[in-house]
Design a protein around this motif. Structure first.
Motif, PDB file in Angstrom:
ATOM      1  N   ARG A  53       0.853  -1.182   0.000  1.00  0.00           N
ATOM      2  CA  ARG A  53       0.000   0.000   0.000  1.00  0.00           C
ATOM      3  C   ARG A  53       0.889   1.231   0.000  1.00  0.00           C
ATOM      4  O   ARG A  53       2.021   1.189   0.470  1.00  0.00           O
ATOM      5  N   SER A  54       0.344   2.325  -0.517  1.00  0.00           N
ATOM      6  CA  SER A  54       1.104   3.570  -0.598  1.00  0.00           C
ATOM      7  C   SER A  54       0.143   4.745  -0.585  1.00  0.00           C
ATOM      8  O   SER A  54      -0.983   4.653  -1.083  1.00  0.00           O
ATOM      9  N   LEU A  55       0.610   5.853  -0.013  1.00  0.00           N
ATOM     10  CA  LEU A  55      -0.159   7.092  -0.016  1.00  0.00           C
ATOM     11  C   LEU A  55       0.165   7.839  -1.306  1.00  0.00           C
ATOM     12  O   LEU A  55       1.292   8.265  -1.515  1.00  0.00           O
ATOM     13  N   ILE A  56      -0.825   7.987  -2.163  1.00  0.00           N
ATOM     14  CA  ILE A  56      -0.642   8.615  -3.468  1.00  0.00           C
ATOM     15  C   ILE A  56      -1.110  10.068  -3.376  1.00  0.00           C
ATOM     16  O   ILE A  56      -2.259  10.335  -3.032  1.00  0.00           O
ATOM     17  N   PRO A  57      -0.238  11.009  -3.702  1.00  0.00           N
ATOM     18  CA  PRO A  57      -0.618  12.423  -3.608  1.00  0.00           C
ATOM     19  C   PRO A  57      -1.548  12.842  -4.752  1.00  0.00           C
ATOM     20  O   PRO A  57      -1.454  12.330  -5.866  1.00  0.00           O
ATOM     21  N   THR A  58      -2.431  13.777  -4.438  1.00  0.00           N
ATOM     22  CA  THR A  58      -3.290  14.374  -5.468  1.00  0.00           C
ATOM     23  C   THR A  58      -2.861  15.799  -5.798  1.00  0.00           C
ATOM     24  O   THR A  58      -3.350  16.382  -6.751  1.00  0.00           O
ATOM     25  N   GLY A  59      -1.984  16.363  -4.964  1.00  0.00           N
ATOM     26  CA  GLY A  59      -1.531  17.736  -5.167  1.00  0.00           C
ATOM     27  C   GLY A  59      -2.558  18.773  -4.759  1.00  0.00           C
ATOM     28  O   GLY A  59      -2.421  19.945  -5.098  1.00  0.00           O
ATOM     29  N   LEU A  60      -3.591  18.355  -4.021  1.00  0.00           N
ATOM     30  CA  LEU A  60      -4.710  19.243  -3.707  1.00  0.00           C
ATOM     31  C   LEU A  60      -4.928  19.382  -2.211  1.00  0.00           C
ATOM     32  O   LEU A  60      -4.640  18.468  -1.433  1.00  0.00           O
ATOM     33  N   VAL A  61      -5.495  20.509  -1.824  1.00  0.00           N
ATOM     34  CA  VAL A  61      -6.037  20.746  -0.489  1.00  0.00           C
ATOM     35  C   VAL A  61      -7.486  21.176  -0.701  1.00  0.00           C
ATOM     36  O   VAL A  61      -7.763  22.026  -1.561  1.00  0.00           O
ATOM     37  N   LEU A  62      -8.405  20.579   0.055  1.00  0.00           N
ATOM     38  CA  LEU A  62      -9.835  20.877  -0.094  1.00  0.00           C
ATOM     39  C   LEU A  62     -10.328  21.744   1.052  1.00  0.00           C
ATOM     40  O   LEU A  62      -9.905  21.580   2.195  1.00  0.00           O
ATOM     41  N   GLU A  63     -11.245  22.636   0.740  1.00  0.00           N
ATOM     42  CA  GLU A  63     -12.003  23.356   1.757  1.00  0.00           C
ATOM     43  C   GLU A  63     -13.449  22.927   1.592  1.00  0.00           C
ATOM     44  O   GLU A  63     -14.132  23.328   0.644  1.00  0.00           O
ATOM     45  N   ILE A  64     -13.884  22.071   2.506  1.00  0.00           N
ATOM     46  CA  ILE A  64     -15.218  21.469   2.451  1.00  0.00           C
ATOM     47  C   ILE A  64     -16.137  22.264   3.374  1.00  0.00           C
ATOM     48  O   ILE A  64     -15.760  22.542   4.516  1.00  0.00           O
ATOM     49  N   PRO A  65     -17.332  22.629   2.925  1.00  0.00           N
ATOM     50  CA  PRO A  65     -18.219  23.412   3.785  1.00  0.00           C
ATOM     51  C   PRO A  65     -18.650  22.636   5.032  1.00  0.00           C
ATOM     52  O   PRO A  65     -18.756  21.409   5.003  1.00  0.00           O
ATOM     53  N   GLU A  66     -18.904  23.378   6.101  1.00  0.00           N
ATOM     54  CA  GLU A  66     -19.381  22.771   7.337  1.00  0.00           C
ATOM     55  C   GLU A  66     -20.675  22.007   7.061  1.00  0.00           C
ATOM     56  O   GLU A  66     -21.546  22.467   6.308  1.00  0.00           O
ATOM     57  N   GLY A  67     -20.795  20.824   7.666  1.00  0.00           N
ATOM     58  CA  GLY A  67     -21.982  19.984   7.476  1.00  0.00           C
ATOM     59  C   GLY A  67     -21.856  19.026   6.315  1.00  0.00           C
ATOM     60  O   GLY A  67     -22.793  18.285   6.012  1.00  0.00           O
ATOM     61  N   TRP A  68     -20.695  19.020   5.654  1.00  0.00           N
ATOM     62  CA  TRP A  68     -20.449  18.129   4.514  1.00  0.00           C
ATOM     63  C   TRP A  68     -19.168  17.349   4.746  1.00  0.00           C
ATOM     64  O   TRP A  68     -18.334  17.734   5.564  1.00  0.00           O
ATOM     65  N   GLU A  69     -18.997  16.265   4.023  1.00  0.00           N
ATOM     66  CA  GLU A  69     -17.768  15.487   4.015  1.00  0.00           C
ATOM     67  C   GLU A  69     -17.467  15.093   2.582  1.00  0.00           C
ATOM     68  O   GLU A  69     -18.344  15.158   1.713  1.00  0.00           O
ATOM     69  N   PRO A 130     -24.236  15.468   8.874  1.00  0.00           N
ATOM     70  CA  PRO A 130     -24.715  16.130  10.090  1.00  0.00           C
ATOM     71  C   PRO A 130     -24.112  15.467  11.322  1.00  0.00           C
ATOM     72  O   PRO A 130     -23.801  14.280  11.314  1.00  0.00           O
ATOM     73  N   GLN A 131     -23.913  16.234  12.359  1.00  0.00           N
ATOM     74  CA  GLN A 131     -23.451  15.665  13.619  1.00  0.00           C
ATOM     75  C   GLN A 131     -24.666  15.338  14.476  1.00  0.00           C
ATOM     76  O   GLN A 131     -25.580  16.153  14.608  1.00  0.00           O
ATOM     77  N   ALA A 132     -24.658  14.136  15.035  1.00  0.00           N
ATOM     78  CA  ALA A 132     -25.766  13.660  15.860  1.00  0.00           C
ATOM     79  C   ALA A 132     -25.609  14.133  17.295  1.00  0.00           C
ATOM     80  O   ALA A 132     -24.520  14.550  17.715  1.00  0.00           O
ATOM     81  N   ILE A 133     -26.676  14.040  18.023  1.00  0.00           N
ATOM     82  CA  ILE A 133     -26.659  14.251  19.474  1.00  0.00           C
ATOM     83  C   ILE A 133     -26.724  12.866  20.099  1.00  0.00           C
ATOM     84  O   ILE A 133     -27.626  12.080  19.788  1.00  0.00           O
ATOM     85  N   PHE A 134     -25.765  12.531  20.943  1.00  0.00           N
ATOM     86  CA  PHE A 134     -25.724  11.221  21.584  1.00  0.00           C
ATOM     87  C   PHE A 134     -26.314  11.332  22.977  1.00  0.00           C
ATOM     88  O   PHE A 134     -25.886  12.166  23.778  1.00  0.00           O
ATOM     89  N   GLU A 135     -27.313  10.493  23.227  1.00  0.00           N
ATOM     90  CA  GLU A 135     -28.068  10.560  24.472  1.00  0.00           C
ATOM     91  C   GLU A 135     -28.081   9.190  25.127  1.00  0.00           C
ATOM     92  O   GLU A 135     -28.519   8.212  24.516  1.00  0.00           O
TER      93      GLU A 135
END
Length: 156
Positions: A53-69, A130-135
């Motif tokens: 296995r190897s970590l393959i670079p994409t040359g990118l940095v992402l800025e993902i909006p809050e509430g998304w992945e 979304p982030q859940a509430i754990f109860e």
């Protein structure tokens, strides 16, 4: 649901002419990610031996909006033809991560496989997160399935 905007920054040592992630067809759920090696590795790429296995670079940095992945998933053609997959599939890129985007590839095949500069190596799917509430509770509701798991619903 509003379409999320993913902001992308290229790393300084990345191939600046490399295509950004893109959807291959109008109905594609995943955008193709490409291997983007630093100058010293561009001609040779990286060879993955069986089991390696190897970590393959994409040359990118992402800025993902809050509430998304962003989910990183294997490409079916690489998996079927060469046994190339992702050991942590799907990989998750959280909205607060701002480091380089790399893709961990593994060769599950029986032959070495060379990852070339510019090769499509994975797909990224943008998904709500979304982030859940754990109860904590004393008991949970019952269902028809109950505690049955790991094959309890039968085969076929």
């Amino acid at each position: 649901m509003q379409t999320p905007r993913i902001r992308i920054m290229r790393l300084p040592d990345a191939d600046q002419a490399m295509e950004l992630p893109s959807y291959a067809t109008a109905g594609a759920a995943g955008a193709d990610l490409r291997a983007n090696f630093p100058t010293a590795l561009r001609d040779a790429g990286i060879e993955l031996a069986p089991g390696q296995r190897s970590l393959i670079p994409t040359g990118l940095v992402l800025e993902i909006p809050e509430g998304w992945e962003v989910q990183i998933r294997p490409r079916s053609g690489l998996a079927l033809k060469h046994g190339i997959s992702l050991p942590n599939s799907p990989g998750t890129i959280d909205c607060d991560y701002r480091g380089p985007l790399g893709v961990i590839l593994i060769n599950l095949g029986d032959q070495p496989h060379r990852i070339a500069h510019g090769e499509r190596i994975a797909q990224m799917v943008v998904a709500p997160a979304p982030q859940a509430i754990f109860e904590e509770v004393a008991d949970v509701s019952e269902t028809g399935r109950g505690v049955g798991g790991f094959g309890s619903t039968g085969r076929g």
